[in-house]
Design a protein around this motif. Structure first.
Motif, PDB file in Angstrom:
ATOM      1  N   ASP A 179       2.499   1.743  -3.440  1.00  0.00           N
ATOM      2  CA  ASP A 179       1.752   2.249  -4.551  1.00  0.00           C
ATOM      3  C   ASP A 179       1.509   3.650  -4.404  1.00  0.00           C
ATOM      4  O   ASP A 179       1.450   4.250  -5.581  1.00  0.00           O
ATOM      5  CB  ASP A 179       0.377   1.545  -4.394  1.00  0.00           C
ATOM      6  N   TRP A 180       1.491   4.207  -3.098  1.00  0.00           N
ATOM      7  CA  TRP A 180       1.366   5.825  -2.789  1.00  0.00           C
ATOM      8  C   TRP A 180       2.827   6.247  -3.622  1.00  0.00           C
ATOM      9  O   TRP A 180       2.518   7.345  -3.908  1.00  0.00           O
ATOM     10  CB  TRP A 180       1.237   5.939  -1.319  1.00  0.00           C
ATOM     11  N   GLU A 190       0.907  -1.116   0.064  1.00  0.00           N
ATOM     12  CA  GLU A 190      -0.066   0.005   0.105  1.00  0.00           C
ATOM     13  C   GLU A 190       0.887   1.170  -0.206  1.00  0.00           C
ATOM     14  O   GLU A 190       0.530   2.246  -0.687  1.00  0.00           O
ATOM     15  CB  GLU A 190      -1.002   0.063   1.212  1.00  0.00           C
ATOM     16  N   PRO A 242      -1.514   5.870   2.910  1.00  0.00           N
ATOM     17  CA  PRO A 242      -1.879   4.526   3.267  1.00  0.00           C
ATOM     18  C   PRO A 242      -0.785   3.816   4.148  1.00  0.00           C
ATOM     19  O   PRO A 242       0.279   3.827   3.314  1.00  0.00           O
ATOM     20  CB  PRO A 242      -2.416   4.010   1.903  1.00  0.00           C
ATOM     21  N   SER A 243      -0.843   3.327   5.250  1.00  0.00           N
ATOM     22  CA  SER A 243      -0.269   2.254   5.991  1.00  0.00           C
ATOM     23  C   SER A 243       1.252   2.954   6.198  1.00  0.00           C
ATOM     24  O   SER A 243       2.185   2.525   6.075  1.00  0.00           O
ATOM     25  CB  SER A 243       0.141   1.133   4.958  1.00  0.00           C
TER      26      SER A 243
END
Length: 266
Positions: A193-194, A190, A218-219
């Motif tokens: 990906d960000w 996650e 995220p995360s």
């Protein structure tokens, strides 16, 4: 002279390049991408400035040792890894120039005449330049770990790129040692990906805005409970200014299931 790119390298764990017997193919993909960097650059840098996740000081501090020794800043590894030598020369001249650039940007900066190379430097640099024949200077993080200060630090260092100095941020895109392996699969994916979207899809203004607020990603705190391994990225990005980013290393099976990446700017 050619303007050199900057890099953020996920440098792996401990003294891995010196543990081929123990690790086998675990680091094969990372090693291959590091070994490819001289080809990517097309020129031999005059010197290398490394911002290592493994050095923090109250103020930005520059290694000014002409013949840096070795710092074995890890534990529990085989005995032979405490006798590793990476005898690259230092560059007191470059260290003073780096100090001056930092001070011109309004930050305090010190020189350290004794500091050796930590594994954030030699584990990353050995696969790239195994002959250890290019001068290397390490630069510390500032201990408050503020993203804005480290992006500003990178901007202050940008002129070095026109002088044949290669700037490398050495950290890790995922660094949660308590969730290092399959248990970190979701969080690392996650956050990566960000990170990919932030660096590659966002323009230079937006990517800075997003990195300043990285802890809202995220995360984010699952991936970086403490951000020292992410901040070298901030310096590399600051020095890159408006240059575009590309992902030069990416895998999602690292150490049993982690997603990790490295990036080049320019």
């Amino acid at each position: 002279m050619t303007t050199l790119p900057t890099y953020f390298i996920s440098h792996g764990g401990g003294p891995w390049p010196f543990m081929k017997t123990e690790y086998g193919q675990t680091y094969a993909k990372l090693e291959a991408t590091l070994q490819d960097m001289p080809r990517q650059l097309g020129v031999t840098p005059k010197a290398i400035l490394v911002i290592s996740a493994h050095w923090e000081e109250a103020e930005f501090t520059v290694q000014a040792n002409a013949t840096p020794g070795m710092i074995y800043d890890y534990s529990g590894f085989p005995e032979h890894t405490y006798h590793i030598s990476y005898p690259a020369p230092g560059s007191p001249e470059l260290a003073k120039q780096v100090q001056a650039l930092i001070e011109q940007a309004g930050f305090a900066a010190k020189l350290d005449l004794q500091r050796g190379f930590d594994h954030g430097t030699y584990s990353a640099l050995f696969p790239i330049y195994p002959n250890a024949d290019i001068p290397i200077v390490q630069l510390s993080l500032k201990a408050h770990l503020d993203p804005a200060s480290h992006i500003a630090l990178g901007r202050a260092l940008a002129p070095l790129r026109q002088q044949g100095i290669l700037i490398i941020g050495s950290g890790l895109s995922y660094h949660n040692l308590r969730q290092f392996g399959p248990s970190g699969y979701a969080a690392s994916r996650e956050f990566d990906d960000w990170l990919q979207d932030t660096l590659i899809q966002s323009d230079s203004i937006r990517r800075v805005e997003k990195l300043l607020a990285w802890s809202q990603a995220p995360s984010a705190r699952a991936a970086h409970p403490r951000e020292e391994h992410l901040l070298p990225l901030m310096v590399a990005l600051g020095a890159a200014q408006e240059d575009v980013a590309s992902c030069v290393y990416h895998e999602n099976t690292f150490m049993g299931g982690l997603t990790v990446s490295s990036f080049r700017f320019g």
